[in-house]
Design a protein around this motif. Structure first.
Motif, PDB file in Angstrom:
ATOM      1  N   GLY A 180       6.627   2.402   2.833  1.00 52.32           N
ATOM      2  CA  GLY A 180       7.119   2.519   4.202  1.00 52.32           C
ATOM      3  C   GLY A 180       6.121   1.951   5.188  1.00 52.32           C
ATOM      4  N   HIS A 181       6.642   1.353   6.255  1.00 58.07           N
ATOM      5  CA  HIS A 181       5.807   0.808   7.327  1.00 58.07           C
ATOM      6  C   HIS A 181       6.268   1.392   8.652  1.00 58.07           C
ATOM      7  CE1 HIS A 181       4.160  -2.550   4.878  1.00 58.07           C
ATOM      8  NE2 HIS A 181       5.301  -2.385   4.220  1.00 58.07           N
ATOM      9  N   ARG A 182       5.321   1.626   9.570  1.00 60.52           N
ATOM     10  CA  ARG A 182       5.645   2.065  10.921  1.00 60.52           C
ATOM     11  C   ARG A 182       4.459   1.732  11.809  1.00 60.52           C
ATOM     12  NH1 ARG A 182       7.115   2.854  15.467  1.00 60.52           N
ATOM     13  NH2 ARG A 182       7.656   4.829  16.415  1.00 60.52           N
ATOM     14  N   LYS A 183       4.688   1.019  12.900  1.00 65.51           N
ATOM     15  CA  LYS A 183       3.617   0.532  13.778  1.00 65.51           C
ATOM     16  C   LYS A 183       2.598  -0.231  12.922  1.00 65.51           C
ATOM     17  CE  LYS A 183       4.080   3.935  17.451  1.00 65.51           C
ATOM     18  NZ  LYS A 183       3.359   4.858  18.318  1.00 65.51           N
ATOM     19  N   LYS A 201       3.170  -1.989  19.483  1.00 62.13           N
ATOM     20  CA  LYS A 201       2.570  -2.156  20.789  1.00 62.13           C
ATOM     21  C   LYS A 201       2.597  -3.633  21.169  1.00 62.13           C
ATOM     22  CE  LYS A 201      -1.462  -1.066  23.461  1.00 62.13           C
ATOM     23  NZ  LYS A 201      -2.214   0.105  23.827  1.00 62.13           N
ATOM     24  N   GLU A 202       3.015  -3.911  22.401  1.00 61.61           N
ATOM     25  CA  GLU A 202       3.092  -5.290  22.873  1.00 61.61           C
ATOM     26  C   GLU A 202       1.697  -5.799  23.205  1.00 61.61           C
ATOM     27  OE1 GLU A 202       5.388  -7.580  26.551  1.00 61.61           O
ATOM     28  OE2 GLU A 202       6.090  -5.607  25.924  1.00 61.61           O
ATOM     29  N   ARG A 203       1.449  -7.073  22.957  1.00 59.80           N
ATOM     30  CA  ARG A 203       0.112  -7.609  23.191  1.00 59.80           C
ATOM     31  C   ARG A 203      -0.177  -7.739  24.682  1.00 59.80           C
ATOM     32  NH1 ARG A 203      -1.412 -12.651  24.490  1.00 59.80           N
ATOM     33  NH2 ARG A 203       0.201 -14.203  24.953  1.00 59.80           N
ATOM     34  N   LYS A 210      -2.580  -4.646  31.446  1.00 61.55           N
ATOM     35  CA  LYS A 210      -2.059  -4.263  30.130  1.00 61.55           C
ATOM     36  C   LYS A 210      -1.012  -5.299  29.745  1.00 61.55           C
ATOM     37  CE  LYS A 210      -0.970   0.144  29.870  1.00 61.55           C
ATOM     38  NZ  LYS A 210      -0.579   1.513  30.182  1.00 61.55           N
ATOM     39  N   ALA A 211      -0.055  -4.942  28.907  1.00 62.16           N
ATOM     40  CA  ALA A 211       0.945  -5.918  28.473  1.00 62.16           C
ATOM     41  C   ALA A 211       1.794  -6.408  29.645  1.00 62.16           C
ATOM     42  CB  ALA A 211       1.840  -5.312  27.408  1.00 62.16           C
ATOM     43  N   ARG A 212       2.160  -5.502  30.554  1.00 64.96           N
ATOM     44  CA  ARG A 212       3.008  -5.875  31.694  1.00 64.96           C
ATOM     45  C   ARG A 212       2.475  -5.416  33.035  1.00 64.96           C
ATOM     46  NH1 ARG A 212       9.177  -5.730  29.566  1.00 64.96           N
ATOM     47  NH2 ARG A 212       8.732  -6.419  27.454  1.00 64.96           N
TER      48      ARG A 212
END
Length: 140
Positions: free
Chosen positions: A12-15, A121-123, A130-132
């Motif tokens: 399983g993968h998450r984040k 998480k957005e780069r 931050k991202a935005r």
């Protein structure tokens, strides 16, 4: 039954977390990175979240769960283990047709456990805090 003598695995993968989960026939003991799940995870809510696929399929007392997880925090690791448990249950239930009433796939799909949560998480972008988040505007 010869079916119950095996080990069933799922990843399983998450984040940024990755979990390798192994289900073996047993009494319901859950081990994460060599520790009991209650010692490893700090909140009972995370333990409940992790056990949801077993509860939905009524197999909590049927399998021992052994998970090796790395990366991320507790929330991401819990999600990764949950997806790993789901995939291992699907491997166990591979002989049952997907459209039958006893199929784990039907129950797990309805509960939304089969789909991987792909949110990350957005780069951070250049010129932003931050991202935005833009820098504070100053008129003077």
């Amino acid at each position: 039954m010869a079916k119950d003598k095996k080990r069933y695995t799922g990843t399983g993968h998450r984040k940024t977390s990755v979990a390798r989960v192994t289900l073996t026939p047993g009494t319901g003991k859950i081990t994460v990175n060599g520790k009991d799940v209650h010692d490893y995870l700090p909140f009972e809510v995370l333990v409940m979240d992790l056990c949801q696929p077993l509860d939905v399929t009524n197999t909590r007392e049927m399998f021992d769960v052994e998970a090796v997880v790395s990366g991320g925090g507790f929330q991401g690791q819990t999600g990764a283990i949950r997806l790993g448990i789901t995939r291992a249950l699907l491997a166990y239930d591979a002989n049952t047709p997907a459209d039958s009433e006893n199929s784990y796939r039907k129950v797990l799909k309805a509960a939304g456990f089969i789909t991987r949560d792909s949110r990350k998480k957005e780069r951070k972008k250049p010129g932003l805090k931050k991202a935005r988040r833009a820098p504070q505007f100053s008129k003077r």
